[in-house]
Enzyme design. Structure first.
Site, short mmCIF file in Angstrom:
data_model
loop_
_atom_site.label_atom_id
_atom_site.label_comp_id
_atom_site.label_asym_id
_atom_site.label_seq_id
_atom_site.Cartn_x
_atom_site.Cartn_y
_atom_site.Cartn_z
N ASP A 58 -7.83 14.45 7.19
CA ASP A 58 -7.33 12.69 7.22
C ASP A 58 -8.28 12.25 7.69
O ASP A 58 -9.15 12.04 9.03
CB ASP A 58 -6.08 13.53 8.34
CG ASP A 58 -5.39 14.24 7.51
OD1 ASP A 58 -4.58 14.31 6.80
OD2 ASP A 58 -5.44 16.20 8.66
N ASP A 84 -13.62 15.79 5.98
CA ASP A 84 -13.12 15.78 6.36
C ASP A 84 -11.98 15.42 6.13
O ASP A 84 -11.84 14.60 4.96
CB ASP A 84 -12.86 14.98 8.22
CG ASP A 84 -11.32 15.16 8.51
OD1 ASP A 84 -10.87 16.33 8.94
OD2 ASP A 84 -10.44 14.27 9.06
#
Length: 208
Positions: A5, A3
């Site tokens: 963020d 991922d």
């Protein structure tokens, strides 16, 4: 698969600051659970949600305004998580790396370019490019498709409740690296195959 963020980029505080200010400036009301709800949503989803908080602009204008502010902040400085560059470069060449992010494509590219990590990823996916954002599995499934691999042979590195749920629903094993300021819900964390105290603890030896 990473991922972006909250895992590679410490962007959640910036997202919260920018979106809070935007909501306040345009007549909306930020709710106590707004930030946790927004984490993992696609651009269209969070823009519609901010509109529902009373922001006077249509969702497309909300999205454009917020993303422009975020891109400007990133161009000044990308707030990388501790160890992010080192971990990605350590794994690069040992395992195939992908990325499945809820950020718009513009911000993914700005962040990876600034960190000089773009070449490390064989495939990157924004949830703008799939039908549904996290916690739906679409982003991870598309990343696996672009890599030409079975999702069940992949490991995701996630921090948020929606991200953990998304990767798990896609069939990936999930390594959780909880963000200290925005920890995942206990039921989401329970989906993790491993839980690490920080990104620095992620090594190739931990991977199946």
């Amino acid at each position: 698969m990473f991922d972006l963020d909250g895992v590679l980029v410490d962007s959640e505080p910036v997202w919260e600051e920018v979106r809070r200010a935007f909501v306040a400036e345009h007549g909306g009301t930020w709710q106590p659970d707004t930030q946790s709800r927004l984490m993992g949503m696609s651009t269209a989803e969070w823009a519609s949600y901010l509109h529902s908080l009373g922001v006077s602009l249509p969702p497309a204008e909300i999205a454009r305004g917020v993303v422009e502010r975020m891109a400007a902040r990133y161009r000044d400085e990308v707030p990388l998580m501790p160890g992010a560059v080192e971990v990605v470069r350590r794994l690069y060449g040992t395992v195939t790396l992908g990325l499945a992010s809820s950020s718009p494509r513009t911000l993914i590219d700005v962040a990876l370019d600034a960190a000089r990590l773009k070449e490390c990823f064989a495939a990157t996916v924004s949830t703008e490019e799939v039908e549904r954002g996290k916690p739906a599995p679409d982003g991870y499934l598309e990343a696996a498709r672009r890599l030409g691999v079975d999702p069940r042979e992949c490991v995701a590195v996630e921090d948020s409740s929606n991200g953990l749920r998304s990767a798990h629903a896609a069939g990936l094993r999930v390594i959780a690296v909880p963000h200290p300021r925005y920890p995942p819900a206990p039921d989401a964390l329970a989906l993790a195959w491993r839980v690490l105290p920080g990104l620095d603890a992620l090594t190739a030896e931990l991977l199946p």
